[in-house]
Design a protein around this motif. Structure first.
Motif, PDB file in Angstrom:
ATOM      1  N   ALA A  28       0.831  -1.204   0.000  1.00 37.79           N
ATOM      2  CA  ALA A  28       0.000   0.000   0.000  1.00 37.79           C
ATOM      3  C   ALA A  28       0.866   1.255   0.000  1.00 37.79           C
ATOM      4  O   ALA A  28       0.623   2.196  -0.770  1.00 37.79           O
ATOM      5  N   MET A  29       1.886   1.272   0.843  1.00 36.90           N
ATOM      6  CA  MET A  29       2.765   2.442   0.938  1.00 36.90           C
ATOM      7  C   MET A  29       3.522   2.658  -0.378  1.00 36.90           C
ATOM      8  O   MET A  29       3.635   3.794  -0.849  1.00 36.90           O
ATOM      9  N   ALA A  34       4.350   5.664  -5.297  1.00 34.45           N
ATOM     10  CA  ALA A  34       4.571   5.549  -6.742  1.00 34.45           C
ATOM     11  C   ALA A  34       3.565   6.382  -7.531  1.00 34.45           C
ATOM     12  O   ALA A  34       3.904   6.940  -8.582  1.00 34.45           O
ATOM     13  N   GLN A  35       2.342   6.470  -7.029  1.00 32.15           N
ATOM     14  CA  GLN A  35       1.305   7.227  -7.724  1.00 32.15           C
ATOM     15  C   GLN A  35       1.470   8.730  -7.539  1.00 32.15           C
ATOM     16  O   GLN A  35       0.807   9.512  -8.215  1.00 32.15           O
ATOM     17  N   ASP A  42       9.387  18.453  -1.282  1.00 32.21           N
ATOM     18  CA  ASP A  42      10.610  17.688  -1.029  1.00 32.21           C
ATOM     19  C   ASP A  42      10.550  16.269  -1.585  1.00 32.21           C
ATOM     20  O   ASP A  42      11.578  15.650  -1.825  1.00 32.21           O
ATOM     21  N   LEU A  43       9.344  15.745  -1.780  1.00 35.38           N
ATOM     22  CA  LEU A  43       9.214  14.386  -2.316  1.00 35.38           C
ATOM     23  C   LEU A  43       9.155  14.364  -3.841  1.00 35.38           C
ATOM     24  O   LEU A  43       9.422  13.328  -4.448  1.00 35.38           O
ATOM     25  N   GLU A  44       8.804  15.492  -4.442  1.00 36.00           N
ATOM     26  CA  GLU A  44       8.745  15.538  -5.899  1.00 36.00           C
ATOM     27  C   GLU A  44      10.152  15.367  -6.466  1.00 36.00           C
ATOM     28  O   GLU A  44      11.106  15.951  -5.990  1.00 36.00           O
ATOM     29  N   GLY A  45      10.263  14.539  -7.461  1.00 35.17           N
ATOM     30  CA  GLY A  45      11.566  14.294  -8.065  1.00 35.17           C
ATOM     31  C   GLY A  45      12.338  13.163  -7.401  1.00 35.17           C
ATOM     32  O   GLY A  45      13.434  12.843  -7.819  1.00 35.17           O
ATOM     33  N   HIS A  46      11.771  12.579  -6.356  1.00 34.26           N
ATOM     34  CA  HIS A  46      12.416  11.439  -5.704  1.00 34.26           C
ATOM     35  C   HIS A  46      11.608  10.178  -5.961  1.00 34.26           C
ATOM     36  O   HIS A  46      10.388  10.176  -5.789  1.00 34.26           O
TER      37      HIS A  46
END
Length: 143
Positions: A28-29, A34-35, A42-46
């Motif tokens: 689930a995580m 992934a979606q 900070d999570l965009e691009g990772h």
């Protein structure tokens, strides 16, 4: 004297139920990340991998091990996941059918670093010298 004793699990990851629920939470995580459902700069691009989730015996705490692709910016990614913990907990609760939504904590998965360290050790000249020795020569000398 109390009659009930806490059972210690013989499996390294916990009971069969802990392992099964941990795997469901991991899927689930991973799907949520992934979606791109978490909207954080900070999570965009990772690209974040979730290699393991360990559940507490009462299934109320999930320790999620994560690793950003390339192993860079781990502190930033963990901080961003911690900030979005409430949202992630709700999403996991919707996807995994449990009585209680587990509290989530994030940790960096250091297995890759450990594997690399061991690989470097195996390539050192001293270890190579030991590996090159013929194992049969010791047996012949003993006889």
């Amino acid at each position: 004297m109390p009659r009930h004793h806490q059972k210690k699990s013989s499996a390294p990851g916990g009971s069969q139920r802990q392992l099964r629920v941990g795997e469901q939470v991991r899927h689930a995580m991973a799907e949520i990340l992934a979606q791109g459902n978490v909207h954080d700069a900070d999570l965009e691009g990772h690209i974040i991998t979730v290699p393991e989730v360990r559940m507490s015996p009462d299934l109320k705490l999930a320790t999620v091990y994560v690793m950003p692709l390339g192993g860079r910016d781990t502190e930033i990614v963990i901080a961003a996941l911690e900030r979005n913990k409430k949202f992630l907990r709700g999403e996991v609760a919707r996807r995994v059918n449990l009585k209680f939504a587990p509290d989530i904590r994030f940790r960096v998965d250091e297995r890759f670093d450990e594997a690399e360290r061991i690989e470097k050790l195996l390539r050192t000249p001293a270890v190579q010298k030991d590996l090159e020795q013929d194992p049969h020569s010791d047996r012949e000398e003993e006889q």
